[in-house]
Design an enzyme around this catalytic site. Structure first.
Site, PDB file in Angstrom:
ATOM      1  N   ASN A  12     -39.383  -6.458  53.036  1.00  0.00           N
ATOM      2  CA  ASN A  12     -39.546  -5.519  54.147  1.00  0.00           C
ATOM      3  C   ASN A  12     -40.786  -4.652  53.882  1.00  0.00           C
ATOM      4  OD1 ASN A  12     -39.358  -2.997  55.565  1.00  0.00           O
ATOM      5  ND2 ASN A  12     -37.251  -3.490  56.090  1.00  0.00           N
ATOM      6  N   ASP A  14     -42.050  -2.198  55.880  1.00  0.00           N
ATOM      7  CA  ASP A  14     -42.103  -0.968  56.694  1.00  0.00           C
ATOM      8  C   ASP A  14     -42.877   0.159  56.023  1.00  0.00           C
ATOM      9  OD1 ASP A  14     -40.416  -2.253  58.439  1.00  0.00           O
ATOM     10  OD2 ASP A  14     -38.645  -1.050  57.964  1.00  0.00           O
ATOM     11  N   HIS A  15     -42.639   0.304  54.707  1.00  0.00           N
ATOM     12  CA  HIS A  15     -43.183   1.515  54.088  1.00  0.00           C
ATOM     13  C   HIS A  15     -44.654   1.400  53.700  1.00  0.00           C
ATOM     14  CE1 HIS A  15     -39.521   3.416  54.837  1.00  0.00           C
ATOM     15  NE2 HIS A  15     -38.831   2.494  54.183  1.00  0.00           N
ATOM     16  N   ARG A  23     -51.869   9.000  57.379  1.00  0.00           N
ATOM     17  CA  ARG A  23     -53.242   9.420  57.650  1.00  0.00           C
ATOM     18  C   ARG A  23     -53.804   8.852  58.951  1.00  0.00           C
ATOM     19  NH1 ARG A  23     -56.267  11.583  53.224  1.00  0.00           N
ATOM     20  NH2 ARG A  23     -54.800  13.090  52.410  1.00  0.00           N
ATOM     21  N   HIS A  48     -39.136  -3.455  60.657  1.00  0.00           N
ATOM     22  CA  HIS A  48     -38.252  -2.732  61.572  1.00  0.00           C
ATOM     23  C   HIS A  48     -39.105  -1.944  62.554  1.00  0.00           C
ATOM     24  CE1 HIS A  48     -34.587   0.258  61.855  1.00  0.00           C
ATOM     25  NE2 HIS A  48     -35.018  -0.144  63.046  1.00  0.00           N
ATOM     26  N   ARG A  50     -38.990   0.674  64.873  1.00  0.00           N
ATOM     27  CA  ARG A  50     -38.065   1.741  65.268  1.00  0.00           C
ATOM     28  C   ARG A  50     -38.465   2.304  66.614  1.00  0.00           C
ATOM     29  NH1 ARG A  50     -34.768   3.746  60.725  1.00  0.00           N
ATOM     30  NH2 ARG A  50     -34.101   5.318  62.220  1.00  0.00           N
ATOM     31  N   ARG A  54     -42.082   5.213  63.756  1.00  0.00           N
ATOM     32  CA  ARG A  54     -42.525   6.039  62.623  1.00  0.00           C
ATOM     33  C   ARG A  54     -43.259   5.232  61.566  1.00  0.00           C
ATOM     34  NH1 ARG A  54     -36.732   7.501  59.933  1.00  0.00           N
ATOM     35  NH2 ARG A  54     -36.297   8.092  62.078  1.00  0.00           N
ATOM     36  N   HIS A  55     -43.014   3.916  61.515  1.00  0.00           N
ATOM     37  CA  HIS A  55     -43.799   3.120  60.564  1.00  0.00           C
ATOM     38  C   HIS A  55     -44.419   1.897  61.266  1.00  0.00           C
ATOM     39  CE1 HIS A  55     -39.787   1.419  60.130  1.00  0.00           C
ATOM     40  NE2 HIS A  55     -39.362   2.346  59.298  1.00  0.00           N
ATOM     41  N   GLU A  75     -36.297  -6.394  62.626  1.00  0.00           N
ATOM     42  CA  GLU A  75     -35.142  -5.487  62.699  1.00  0.00           C
ATOM     43  C   GLU A  75     -35.354  -4.572  63.889  1.00  0.00           C
ATOM     44  OE1 GLU A  75     -34.760  -3.184  59.177  1.00  0.00           O
ATOM     45  OE2 GLU A  75     -34.339  -4.927  57.942  1.00  0.00           O
ATOM     46  N   THR A 105     -33.268   6.698  57.075  1.00  0.00           N
ATOM     47  CA  THR A 105     -33.262   5.244  57.036  1.00  0.00           C
ATOM     48  C   THR A 105     -31.981   4.792  57.723  1.00  0.00           C
ATOM     49  OG1 THR A 105     -33.329   3.303  55.579  1.00  0.00           O
ATOM     50  CG2 THR A 105     -32.180   5.235  54.733  1.00  0.00           C
ATOM     51  N   THR A 106     -31.795   3.473  57.846  1.00  0.00           N
ATOM     52  CA  THR A 106     -30.606   2.978  58.539  1.00  0.00           C
ATOM     53  C   THR A 106     -29.386   3.331  57.683  1.00  0.00           C
ATOM     54  OG1 THR A 106     -32.006   1.160  59.228  1.00  0.00           O
ATOM     55  CG2 THR A 106     -29.662   0.952  59.685  1.00  0.00           C
ATOM     56  N   GLU A 156     -25.763  -9.441  58.065  1.00  0.00           N
ATOM     57  CA  GLU A 156     -26.422  -8.879  56.882  1.00  0.00           C
ATOM     58  C   GLU A 156     -25.526  -7.744  56.380  1.00  0.00           C
ATOM     59  OE1 GLU A 156     -30.613  -8.474  56.774  1.00  0.00           O
ATOM     60  OE2 GLU A 156     -30.531  -6.688  55.507  1.00  0.00           O
ATOM     61  N   HIS A 199     -30.365  -3.405  51.555  1.00  0.00           N
ATOM     62  CA  HIS A 199     -30.473  -1.952  51.652  1.00  0.00           C
ATOM     63  C   HIS A 199     -30.287  -1.314  50.282  1.00  0.00           C
ATOM     64  CE1 HIS A 199     -30.714   2.068  53.276  1.00  0.00           C
ATOM     65  NE2 HIS A 199     -31.120   1.507  54.386  1.00  0.00           N
ATOM     66  N   GLY A 200     -31.361  -0.696  49.833  1.00  0.00           N
ATOM     67  CA  GLY A 200     -31.313   0.083  48.594  1.00  0.00           C
ATOM     68  C   GLY A 200     -31.400  -0.748  47.325  1.00  0.00           C
ATOM     69  N   GLY A 221     -36.975  -3.693  50.650  1.00  0.00           N
ATOM     70  CA  GLY A 221     -38.229  -3.062  51.035  1.00  0.00           C
ATOM     71  C   GLY A 221     -38.622  -1.867  50.197  1.00  0.00           C
TER      72      GLY A 221
HETATM   73  N1  PXP Z   1     -31.849  -4.608  55.730  1.00  0.00           N
HETATM   74  C1  PXP Z   1     -31.807  -3.780  56.801  1.00  0.00           C
HETATM   75  C2  PXP Z   1     -31.041  -4.215  57.993  1.00  0.00           C
HETATM   76  C3  PXP Z   1     -32.498  -2.550  56.805  1.00  0.00           C
HETATM   77  O1  PXP Z   1     -32.439  -1.744  57.882  1.00  0.00           O
HETATM   78  C4  PXP Z   1     -33.267  -2.210  55.685  1.00  0.00           C
HETATM   79  C5  PXP Z   1     -34.057  -0.937  55.683  1.00  0.00           C
HETATM   80  O2  PXP Z   1     -35.023  -0.989  56.677  1.00  0.00           O
HETATM   81  C6  PXP Z   1     -33.295  -3.101  54.599  1.00  0.00           C
HETATM   82  C7  PXP Z   1     -32.564  -4.283  54.634  1.00  0.00           C
HETATM   83  C8  PXP Z   1     -34.122  -2.836  53.380  1.00  0.00           C
HETATM   84  O3  PXP Z   1     -33.649  -1.689  52.746  1.00  0.00           O
HETATM   85  P1  PXP Z   1     -34.534  -1.047  51.590  1.00  0.00           P
HETATM   86  O4  PXP Z   1     -35.806  -0.620  52.228  1.00  0.00           O
HETATM   87  O5  PXP Z   1     -33.690   0.085  51.132  1.00  0.00           O
HETATM   88  O6  PXP Z   1     -34.731  -2.103  50.552  1.00  0.00           O
END
Ligand code: PXP
Length: 261
Positions: A12, A14-15, A23, A48, A50, A54-55, A75, A105-106, A156, A199-200, A221
């Site tokens: 992922n 996103d970040h 910036r 994702h 959103r 935001r990203h 996503e 976050t989600t 998921e 996630h996480g 991510g």
């Molecule tokens: N899966 C889903 C559905 C998510 O929303 C996210 C966070 O955007 C992730 C996985 C990845 O989570 P993390 O960024 O904490 O690894």
């Protein structure tokens, strides 16, 4: 023939966009990160879009879809706006997630039962367009069943609570959360759903989840992008890939999960 033991890694990005947007401008570019992640062993890229942008931006999605050499997992919230965007770009898969503007976050899984006919219609529209549909859910039997009922291809499983307990160092609670994930994974697989998780997840928590044989894809991510600051994105992805492969070779009973987390 796909290897049933193989666990796919979706990175992922996103970040990368979060840092870019701090910036304005175009650096660092999420598409460049996606190419590096793929080179380093990512099997797919997740982004994702959103509602508050935001990203990831609409333009990022267009570029990812047209230039990526691996599947794109989009996503998104289950809204009419996002459905129209998904139908325009036709990613390989859409993962429907709950979304609240004030969250960082989600935070939880999708309330599939509450989604009712509207959610079922969105799932159907995506599937009719050839997009595989995943629902991001809590590892809970009732939600797995509801996901199957409304026609999802994939669930998921949310690993956030497991990862939080691991960060707290609470071994008993970690074991309980892993057992919830393992049970939901078995139920979902038996119901004919493809099982993903995420996630996480970090280097420390990925092993135990990777050992659950029903899970065929992890989406990771924030930790990877954070780790990239210190070791570079390619090395971070390679290490995650290696940990997943190593763990996948060992089918572990539930009692071993707590120690490895
Ligand atoms: N899966 C889903 C559905 C998510 O929303 C996210 C966070 O955007 C992730 C996985 C990845 O989570 P993390 O960024 O904490 O690894």
């Amino acid at each position: 023939m796909p290897n049933p033991a193989y666990l796919r890694l979706g990175v992922n990005i996103d970040h990368v966009a979060t840092i870019r947007n701090a910036r304005g401008g175009s650096h660092p570019d999420p598409l460049r990160a996606a190419h590096i992640a793929v080179e380093a062993g990512a099997d797919g890229i997740t982004a994702h879009l959103r509602e508050d942008r935001r990203h990831i931006s609409d333009d990022d999605i267009a570029r990812l879809k047209s230039e990526l050499t691996r599947p794109l997992n989009l996503e998104m919230a289950a809204t009419e706006e996002m459905l129209a965007i998904a139908l325009r770009h036709l990613p390989n898969a859409c993962c429907l997630v709950p979304e609240r503007r004030e969250e960082r976050t989600t935070e939880g899984g999708l309330n599939v039962a509450a989604g009712g006919a509207r959610l079922e219609r969105i799932v159907g529209s995506l599937k009719d367009a050839g997009v595989r549909v995943s629902l991001f859910i809590e590892p809970d039997a009732a939600v797995v069943e509801a996901s199957q009922r409304i026609g999802a291809d994939i669930v998921e499983l949310h690993t956030g609570a497991y990862c939080e307990r691991a960060l707290e160092g609470n071994a008993a609670a970690v074991a309980r959360e892993l057992e919830r994930i393992a049970t939901a994974a078995r139920l979902a697989d038996a119901a004919g759903l493809e099982v993903h998780a995420g996630h996480g997840l970090t280097f420390d928590t990925v092993g135990a989840v990777s050992r659950l044989p029903q899970i065929v894809e992890l989406n990771i991510g924030h930790f990877l992008i954070g780790e990239a600051i210190f070791v570079g994105l390619a090395r971070a992805v390679e290490r995650m890939r290696a940990l997943m492969d190593e763990a996948r070779k060992v089918p572990a009973p539930a009692s071993r999960h707590a120690r490895s987390a």
